[in-house]
Design a protein around this motif. Structure first.
Motif, PDB file in Angstrom:
ATOM      1  N   UNK A 261       0.848  -1.192   0.000  1.00  0.00           N
ATOM      2  CA  UNK A 261       0.000   0.000   0.000  1.00  0.00           C
ATOM      3  C   UNK A 261       0.885   1.244   0.000  1.00  0.00           C
ATOM      4  N   UNK A 262       0.634   2.143  -0.936  1.00  0.00           N
ATOM      5  CA  UNK A 262       1.446   3.346  -1.068  1.00  0.00           C
ATOM      6  C   UNK A 262       0.837   4.504  -0.291  1.00  0.00           C
ATOM      7  N   UNK A 263       1.691   5.256   0.388  1.00  0.00           N
ATOM      8  CA  UNK A 263       1.284   6.495   1.044  1.00  0.00           C
ATOM      9  C   UNK A 263       1.766   7.648   0.174  1.00  0.00           C
ATOM     10  N   UNK A 264       0.847   8.333  -0.478  1.00  0.00           N
ATOM     11  CA  UNK A 264       1.226   9.443  -1.344  1.00  0.00           C
ATOM     12  C   UNK A 264       1.750  10.602  -0.513  1.00  0.00           C
ATOM     13  N   UNK A 265       2.774  11.242  -0.994  1.00  0.00           N
ATOM     14  CA  UNK A 265       3.314  12.415  -0.315  1.00  0.00           C
ATOM     15  C   UNK A 265       2.411  13.621  -0.579  1.00  0.00           C
ATOM     16  N   UNK A 266       2.351  14.558   0.372  1.00  0.00           N
ATOM     17  CA  UNK A 266       1.475  15.721   0.196  1.00  0.00           C
ATOM     18  C   UNK A 266       1.780  16.528  -1.069  1.00  0.00           C
ATOM     19  N   UNK A 267       3.035  16.495  -1.532  1.00  0.00           N
ATOM     20  CA  UNK A 267       3.395  17.280  -2.709  1.00  0.00           C
ATOM     21  C   UNK A 267       3.297  16.489  -4.011  1.00  0.00           C
ATOM     22  N   UNK A 268       2.803  15.262  -3.947  1.00  0.00           N
ATOM     23  CA  UNK A 268       2.678  14.430  -5.143  1.00  0.00           C
ATOM     24  C   UNK A 268       1.302  14.670  -5.753  1.00  0.00           C
ATOM     25  N   UNK A 269       1.265  15.321  -6.901  1.00  0.00           N
ATOM     26  CA  UNK A 269      -0.020  15.655  -7.499  1.00  0.00           C
ATOM     27  C   UNK A 269      -0.531  14.571  -8.447  1.00  0.00           C
ATOM     28  N   UNK A 270       0.259  13.553  -8.704  1.00  0.00           N
ATOM     29  CA  UNK A 270      -0.198  12.480  -9.596  1.00  0.00           C
ATOM     30  C   UNK A 270       0.367  11.148  -9.101  1.00  0.00           C
ATOM     31  N   UNK A 271      -0.127  10.646  -7.976  1.00  0.00           N
ATOM     32  CA  UNK A 271       0.489   9.473  -7.341  1.00  0.00           C
ATOM     33  C   UNK A 271       0.081   8.130  -7.937  1.00  0.00           C
ATOM     34  N   UNK A 272      -1.025   8.084  -8.671  1.00  0.00           N
ATOM     35  CA  UNK A 272      -1.560   6.783  -9.093  1.00  0.00           C
ATOM     36  C   UNK A 272      -0.679   6.014 -10.076  1.00  0.00           C
ATOM     37  N   UNK A 273      -0.120   6.634 -11.114  1.00  0.00           N
ATOM     38  CA  UNK A 273       0.630   5.840 -12.097  1.00  0.00           C
ATOM     39  C   UNK A 273       1.737   4.983 -11.493  1.00  0.00           C
ATOM     40  N   UNK A 274       2.521   5.547 -10.570  1.00  0.00           N
ATOM     41  CA  UNK A 274       3.598   4.770  -9.963  1.00  0.00           C
ATOM     42  C   UNK A 274       3.083   3.597  -9.157  1.00  0.00           C
ATOM     43  N   UNK A 275       1.960   3.777  -8.485  1.00  0.00           N
ATOM     44  CA  UNK A 275       1.360   2.698  -7.688  1.00  0.00           C
ATOM     45  C   UNK A 275       0.944   1.545  -8.591  1.00  0.00           C
TER      46      UNK A 275
END
Length: 320
Positions: free
Chosen positions: A39-53
């Motif tokens: 499970x990935x925890x997106x960083x607050x400054x990551x505006x597009x976290x889904x592709x990497x997950x």
């Protein structure tokens, strides 16, 4: 069960899907197995976290969002920016991926993808927060066929399970919905609670540091290992899955030691910002035994009110 899940025969039906979906499925085969426990925890400054997950095959994502204009939920730091919404950057591509793959995010997806929407920010006005949830609820209903949902006492797993956490308390609002497409995030304090049954709070989510002090640099104390195993067993007996996040910042080797202990204890969801390291660890050290290995079901699962002292049964369940 709605055809959108297409669990039994969805893959066979891909022959009629556009060539782009078939190509996407080929890429999925090359990327390795689906990591249901990752499970990935997106960083607050990551505006597009889904592709990497999705690229790493992780089975879930916690994304921080802030309420903004027109009830939308926005990603990234600073003031809300047009187009930087949860709907555009996460919900739309996530469900498009599931539709293109016959009702799954990956051909070997065994349990729902767990999307945790964490409402953050300076806004504390109750009406603003609840209005934002209502907008989220409507956006989710646009993808109802692919979502885990609760209809009365029937908990029906789908391709994606959405939980809401953070500064907004949605439990009362959720409990009043006869059919709901999102769930409340829980804690170990909810075990055995009739006011927070598994149909409302299916997943226990706590930071590691709330109950444990071990940092992974030395062998884990026997007392903490015993407590971890006991708490996970209690959650499973209560009909819930367990997500542990907030691991100590330190060398990857130390975090890997904690990941290994979590896996050995049967923790369903291991959450970390180190997506690459976690994915590599889980490919070499899959979570043991039965956890997150059962196939997505094609029927409703009735879950009665939990019994705090329920006897243990065989280790097979249909997780949400």
């Amino acid at each position: 069960m709605n055809e959108g899940l297409a669990i039994a025969g969805g893959l066979a039906g891909l022959a009629g899907v556009a060539g782009s979906a078939v190509a996407g499925l080929t890429v999925l085969r090359r990327r390795g197995s689906y990591l249901a426990s990752g499970h990935a925890l997106a960083r607050p400054d990551d505006i597009d976290p889904l592709p990497g997950v999705l690229r790493r095959g992780l089975g879930g994502l916690t994304v921080p969002v802030t309420p903004g204009p027109r009830g939308e939920l926005f990603l990234g730091p600073g003031a809300p920016q047009p187009g930087r919404t949860l709907r555009r950057l996460v919900l739309t591509p996530l469900f498009a991926r599931a539709r293109g793959n016959g009702g799954r995010l990956a051909r070997d997806q065994p349990v729902p993808f767990r999307l945790v929407v964490e409402v953050t920010g300076a806004v504390r006005d109750a009406e603003t927060l609840l209005r934002a949830y209502r907008i989220l609820d409507q956006q989710l209903r646009d993808h109802a066929a692919l979502l885990s949902h609760c209809d009365g006492d029937d908990l029906v797993p789908g391709a994606v399970t959405v939980s809401v956490t953070g500064i907004v308390d949605v439990r009362e609002l959720l409990a009043a919905q006869p059919v709901r497409y999102a769930f409340a995030d829980g804690s170990f304090d909810d075990l055995g609670s009739r006011s927070a049954p598994a149909t409302l709070v299916p997943m226990i989510s706590e930071p590691w540091s709330r109950r444990f002090g071990w940092d992974g640099l030395e062998p884990i104390p026997a007392e903490e290992r015993h407590l971890l195993h006991a708490m996970v067993r209690s959650a499973h007996d209560d009909g819930r899955t367990v997500r542990i996040s907030g691991l100590p910042e330190g060398p990857r080797k130390a975090r890997a030691a904690i990941w290994a202990e979590l896996g050995a204890a049967g923790v369903d969801v291991i959450a970390d910002r180190d997506q690459r390291g976690l994915a590599r660890h889980l490919r070499k050290n899959p979570v043991s035994r039965w956890v997150a290995r059962e196939p997505l079901p094609t029927r409703a699962v009735r879950r009665n009110s939990p019994r705090p002292q329920a006897p243990r049964t065989e280790r097979h369940r249909e997780a949400v």
